[in-house]
Design an enzyme around this catalytic site. Structure first.
Site, mmCIF file in Angstrom:
data_model
loop_
_atom_site.group_PDB
_atom_site.id
_atom_site.type_symbol
_atom_site.label_atom_id
_atom_site.label_comp_id
_atom_site.label_asym_id
_atom_site.label_seq_id
_atom_site.Cartn_x
_atom_site.Cartn_y
_atom_site.Cartn_z
ATOM 1 N N LYS A 1 1.378 4.352 -7.813
ATOM 2 C CA LYS A 1 1.737 5.729 -7.464
ATOM 3 C C LYS A 1 3.064 5.684 -6.731
ATOM 4 C CE LYS A 1 0.248 9.848 -5.039
ATOM 5 N NZ LYS A 1 -0.839 10.531 -4.339
ATOM 6 N N GLU B 1 0.210 -4.498 -7.698
ATOM 7 C CA GLU B 1 -0.799 -3.494 -7.316
ATOM 8 C C GLU B 1 -1.958 -3.504 -8.304
ATOM 9 O OE1 GLU B 1 -1.238 -1.678 -4.775
ATOM 10 O OE2 GLU B 1 0.658 -1.337 -3.761
ATOM 11 N N LYS C 1 1.385 6.917 -11.948
ATOM 12 C CA LYS C 1 1.718 8.291 -11.561
ATOM 13 C C LYS C 1 3.060 8.333 -10.856
ATOM 14 C CE LYS C 1 0.214 11.822 -8.408
ATOM 15 N NZ LYS C 1 -0.711 12.195 -7.385
HETATM 16 C C1 PBG Z 1 -2.057 13.149 -2.743
HETATM 17 C C2 PBG Z 1 -1.860 13.517 -4.155
HETATM 18 C C3 PBG Z 1 -0.656 14.008 -4.664
HETATM 19 C C4 PBG Z 1 -0.874 14.283 -6.012
HETATM 20 C C5 PBG Z 1 -2.206 13.942 -6.315
HETATM 21 N N1 PBG Z 1 -2.798 13.471 -5.133
HETATM 22 C C6 PBG Z 1 0.613 14.326 -3.993
HETATM 23 C C7 PBG Z 1 1.215 13.416 -3.017
HETATM 24 O O1 PBG Z 1 1.012 12.191 -3.034
HETATM 25 O O2 PBG Z 1 1.926 13.937 -2.168
HETATM 26 C C8 PBG Z 1 0.176 14.832 -6.912
HETATM 27 C C9 PBG Z 1 -0.244 15.423 -8.198
HETATM 28 C C10 PBG Z 1 0.795 16.234 -8.873
HETATM 29 O O3 PBG Z 1 1.971 16.319 -8.463
HETATM 30 O O4 PBG Z 1 0.437 16.847 -9.886
HETATM 31 N N2 PBG Z 1 -3.096 12.365 -2.378
#
Ligand code: PBG
Length: 325
Positions: A196, A234, A249
């Protein structure tokens, strides 16, 4: 010209093009992320995500009927909490009667066949707007993991099928696996947010949840967009700690990362087609600058081509409708 090989031959008609297509989208590929808040009768469109709404539980259940009728088999739920419910430790997340857990149970009861994925991280409940506990400007890893384990167990008790740790703390997948198993939840999967990235493409999501960090950024836990080997590290850790599915992501700017994970791990790989990717297509298409539907399909098939087995996408409903035609 005398040419033995003419690749254009397999492009001459739609039938032949379809026949030789290497990748396909199916409604089975999709998980539909949805937003829920307290109260009733609520259906508020997220400004930066046209066509995506924040629901209250009653309207969410109505919407879910449509979602299920479209053939979508899985959703991922995110809660929006008012500031008054937030604190440093995200304590609200563990209260048995909290909105999120109540919603999971209600959904499971009404749609038992629907696979519900949850979000494990502190940010919707954190007064600091971070995914972990903050002390003197630092995000504390190990204390956060203790809370995440409790959160995961509470969600499993409430009816979650797939636990989705989105926090990027070290060691959380193993700790959550142990915590779930200790409570008898050996059948509950973990879809780890493995790679992520600290991305600008989460902006609209943070609007939807009012969850933007109150200070700083998430760069001490989310990954640097410059790195791909680190994603493999990771992934090795998450795999070793028992993750069932590895997620990348965002998706669209990270197709190489999806491909790397797919080539190196023999478990399903998922891609999160995030809010900013959705917003870009919607905005450009509303301006008449691109054909939104075609751009959407091209974006999604690129994720499949890169190796994603599963796609979390706000486009899920739209695609499902198109695939029905
Ligand atoms: C946070 C989380 C985020 C998203 C999913 N879970 C945002 C962040 O890390 O600030 C983003 C999903 C999206 O942008 O569609 N735990």
């Amino acid at each position: 010209m005398e040419l033995l090989r003419r690749p254009r031959r397999t492009r001459v008609s739609a039938s032949i093009r379809d026949m030789v297509a290497e990748n396909h989208l199916s409604v089975n590929d999709f998980i539909f992320p949805m937003f829920v808040q307290e109260s009733s009768g609520i259906k508020i469109e997220i400004k930066s995500m046209p066509g995506i709404y924040r629901f209250s539980l009653d309207t969410l259940l109505e919407e879910l009927k449509e979602v299920v009728d479209l053939g979508i088999k899985s959703i991922c739920l995110f809660p929006n909490y008012p500031e008054s419910k937030k604190d440093k430790y995200g304590s609200e997340s563990l209260l048995p009667e909290t909105l999120y857990l109540r919603c999971l149970s209600a959904i499971k009861e009404k749609f038992p066949q629907l696979a519900i994925m949850t979000d494990v991280a502190l940010d919707p409940y954190s007064s600091d707007g971070h995914d972990g506990v903050v002390e003197n400007g630092k995000i504390l890893n190990d204390i956060t993991v203790d809370i995440l384990v409790k959160m995961a167990v509470a969600q499993a008790k409430a009816g979650a099928d797939i636990i989705g740790p989105s926090d990027m703390m070290d060691g959380r997948v193993g700790a959550i696996r142990k915590g779930l198993d200790a409570e008898g939840f050996t059948d509950i999967s973990i879809m780890s947010y493995t790679a992520k990235y600290a991305s600008a493409f989460y902006g609209p999501f943070r609007d939807a949840l009012d969850s933007a960090p109150k200070f700083g950024d998430k760069k001490t836990y989310q990954m640097n967009p410059a790195n791909v080997k680190e994603a493999l590290l990771e992934a090795e850790l998450d795999y070793a700690e028992g993750a069932d599915i590895l997620m990348v992501k965002p998706a669209f700017s990270y197709l190489d990362v999806i491909k790397s994970l797919k080539d190196n791990f023999n478990i399903p790989i998922s891609a999160y087609n995030v809010s900013g990717e959705y917003a870009m297509i919607k905005a450009a298409s509303q301006n008449g600058w691109i054909d939104g539907e075609k751009a959407m399909l091209e974006m999604l098939i690129s994720m499949k081509r890169a190796g994603a087995d599963i796609i979390l996408s706000y486009f899920a409903k739209e695609v499902a409708l198109l695939l029905q035609k």
